[in-house]
Enzyme design. Structure first.
Site, PDB file in Angstrom:
ATOM      1  N   GLU A 245      34.315  34.080  39.893  1.00  0.00           N
ATOM      2  CA  GLU A 245      33.536  33.742  38.684  1.00  0.00           C
ATOM      3  C   GLU A 245      32.669  32.555  39.083  1.00  0.00           C
ATOM      4  O   GLU A 245      33.198  31.469  39.342  1.00  0.00           O
ATOM      5  CB  GLU A 245      34.452  33.343  37.515  1.00  0.00           C
ATOM      6  CG  GLU A 245      35.678  34.225  37.301  1.00  0.00           C
ATOM      7  CD  GLU A 245      35.359  35.674  37.048  1.00  0.00           C
ATOM      8  OE1 GLU A 245      34.285  35.954  36.494  1.00  0.00           O
ATOM      9  OE2 GLU A 245      36.179  36.533  37.423  1.00  0.00           O
ATOM     10  N   CYS A 279      28.920  27.129  33.012  1.00  0.00           N
ATOM     11  CA  CYS A 279      28.249  28.137  33.823  1.00  0.00           C
ATOM     12  C   CYS A 279      27.354  29.022  32.967  1.00  0.00           C
ATOM     13  O   CYS A 279      26.409  29.614  33.462  1.00  0.00           O
ATOM     14  CB  CYS A 279      29.281  28.979  34.563  1.00  0.00           C
ATOM     15  SG  CYS A 279      30.461  29.711  33.448  1.00  0.00           S
TER      16      CYS A 279
END
Ligand SMILES: NC(=O)C1=CN([C@@H]2O[C@H](COP(=O)(O)OP(=O)(O)OC[C@H]3O[C@@H](n4cnc5c(N)ncnc54)[C@H](O)[C@@H]3O)[C@@H](O)[C@H]2O)C=CC1
Length: 489
Positions: A245, A279
């Site tokens: 991720e 993010c």
């Protein structure tokens, strides 16, 4: 000096070099310990291997009971943990309280995800019974980032344990105290020794763990740079599961909105929450040229200039706290300068408020003039790049002009335009008239391109925590009614 390594159920002093953790708001050293050496990583892998079979042999409900006890303990210690996260990351307390709540919520969601995505299915067949079941991989390493030092590693650890894996957790070297607190709660929850282990340290500890032949998988949340290194390292090891991720360069497009304040709120929440250290944060904002776009931009600049930046424990609470470190803050200001040097125009200048702390104010640049030279990088902080467009399809093309593909959004009152946008935009999270941060744990969470390797986390984490096993089963061998040609019995 803290005993910061948790191996085989024991708190141990690291045998490596000394590490410190600094509160980026108050500029004090708040934690000190020694890092884990490669030998200690080896001990942790051994402990996790020894604990694996007994843990995997527990029933799901037995494992769930330990994990639920952990969630109860998180509830009992929620204020304490929220304060530890705030002190170590600089994030305001209102926000760290939501992080602890997300950690608690993860348990029920992971329980449901385990059953729905990796449970047991029996299919009818003429003779015998056919099953789809799932088994744990074995010993898995979990690598965490600093921006959500509790919630994001927890998003790998909880489903990994529920599925029957044992875990070695390597947290970010910038947030060791949060990791230690979290592991103390796992210990209190009564997990058998070796089921979860903690190795603290910097890159060399990470390398020792990631390259250890004794791990069966690695679940990573962090930067694309590190994720790509791990991907290379795992090349040639098809038997090991790797879930990545990683970062993003996320676009947000605006067209034909009636409520300017609501639109600006969604932009601010997308770009500046957590001081831009998510993010999913929007890095590029596409606004139409002309008076309607001018009005939205003017309001955005006005609201951005008024954003409160302050101490995590200030009252009233600020919207943005300090960034993770003085270094990260200085790097953001340097990134702003680099874009200005390329020819960007400053609309709201990002300022490092005190060179010794992590405090920066949010910044906005107009980069329309340098769109063709814009570096395709993740600027992991509160710096938003505005691009003025005249053609919506060209704006989508530019939005897709990135190696990343984590989150994207459209702010528009036009439902058809959203369908048009949805079909063309490339990202793992695509939102309409909602901020592009704040993704739900009850949905898959992952990106395409250099944002991930198609092993989405959150609700889909169950998928990478277990492998499917197909079985056909009959109590004893039975002669078939008809034999294949050429066989004689
Ligand atoms: N897609 C997602 O789910 C999320 C992605 N992120 C990304 O994380 C980044 C910020 O987190 P950071 O902590 O700076 O990431 P990072 O990549 O610097 O570190 C992550 C972890 O990897 C370890 N590590 C670093 N270099 C290593 C190496 N060569 N070998 C083995 N281990 C190594 C670190 O010690 C840490 O534990 C941003 O890029 C952000 O976009 C953050 C949150 C969520």
């Amino acid at each position: 000096m803290s005993k910061a390594q948790f191996i085989a159920g024991q708190w141990l002093e690291g045998q490596g070099h000394s590490m410190t953790s600094v509160d980026p708001a108050k500029k004090q050293v708040i934690w000190q310990a020694s890092s884990a050496t490669a030998e200690q990583v080896e001990q942790a892998v051994k402990a996790a291997r020894q604990a694996f079979l007994p843990w995997a042999e527990f029933s799901f409900d037995e494992r769930l009971a330990f994990v639920k006890r952990f969630a109860e303990l998180l509830g009992e210690h929620k204020d304490e943990l929220a304060l530890v996260i705030a002190r170590e990351t600089g994030k305001p307390l209102w926000e760290t309280a939501t992080e602890v709540a997300a950690m608690i919520g993860k348990v029920a969601i992971s329980e449901r995800a385990y059953q729905e995505r990796t449970g047991t299915v029996e299919n009818p067949m003429p003779q015998g019974r056919a099953f789809i079941r799932h088994k744990p991989h074995g010993v898995v390493a979990v690598f965490g980032p600093y921006n959500f030092p509790g919630h994001l590693p927890n998003g790998h650890i909880v489903p990994a344990l529920l599925a029957g894996n044992t875990v070695i957790f390597k947290p970010s070297e910038l947030t060791p105290m949060v990791a230690q607190k979290t592991l103390e709660l796992w210990e209190k929850a009564g997990l058998p020794a070796g089921v979860i282990n903690l190795v603290q340290g910097e890159v060399e500890t990470g390398k020792a763990l990631a390259s250890h032949p004794g791990i069966d998988g690695l679940f990573f949340t962090g930067s694309s740079r590190t994720g790509k290194l791990l991907h290379e390292q795992f090349g040639g090891h098809p038997g090991k599961i790797l879930a990545l991720e990683m970062g993003g360069n996320n676009p947000l497009l605006v067209k034909d909105v009636s409520d300017i304040d609501a639109t600006v709120h969604d932009i601010v929440q997308s770009a500046f929450v957590t001081s831009g250290q998510r993010c999913t944060c929007s890095r590029r904002l596409f606004i139409e040229q002309g008076p309607k776009g001018d009005a939205i931009l003017a309001r955005l600049l006005d609201v951005t200039r008024q954003i409160k930046v302050g101490d995590y424990d200030a009252q009233p609470q600020p919207f943005m706290g300090a960034m993770i470190s003085a270094r990260a803050a200085a790097q953001m200001v340097a990134a702003q300068q680099q874009l200005l040097n390329l020819g960007a125009t400053s609309l709201v200048e990002m300022q490092h408020l005190d060179p010794e702390s992590g405090f920066v104010t949010p910044g906005i640049l107009d980069v329309t003039a340098i769109i063709d030279q814009l570096p395709d990088e993740e600027h992991f902080g509160p710096l938003l790049k505005v691009i003025r467009y005249s053609d919506f399809d060209q704006a989508i093309e530019q939005a897709n002009n990135t190696v990343f593909g984590l989150s994207a959004g459209l702010l528009s009152d036009d439902a058809e335009l959203y369908q048009h946008f949805f079909r063309r935009i490339r990202a793992g999270i695509v939102n309409w008239n909602r901020p592009i941060t704040g993704a739900s744990s009850a949905a898959p969470f992952g990106g395409i391109g250099e944002s991930g390797n198609h092993r989405a986390s959150a609700y889909y984490a169950a998928d990478y925590c277990a492998y499917p096993v197909a079985s056909v089963e009959l109590e004893q061998s039975v002669m078939p009614g008809t034999l294949n040609p050429g066989l004689t019995f």
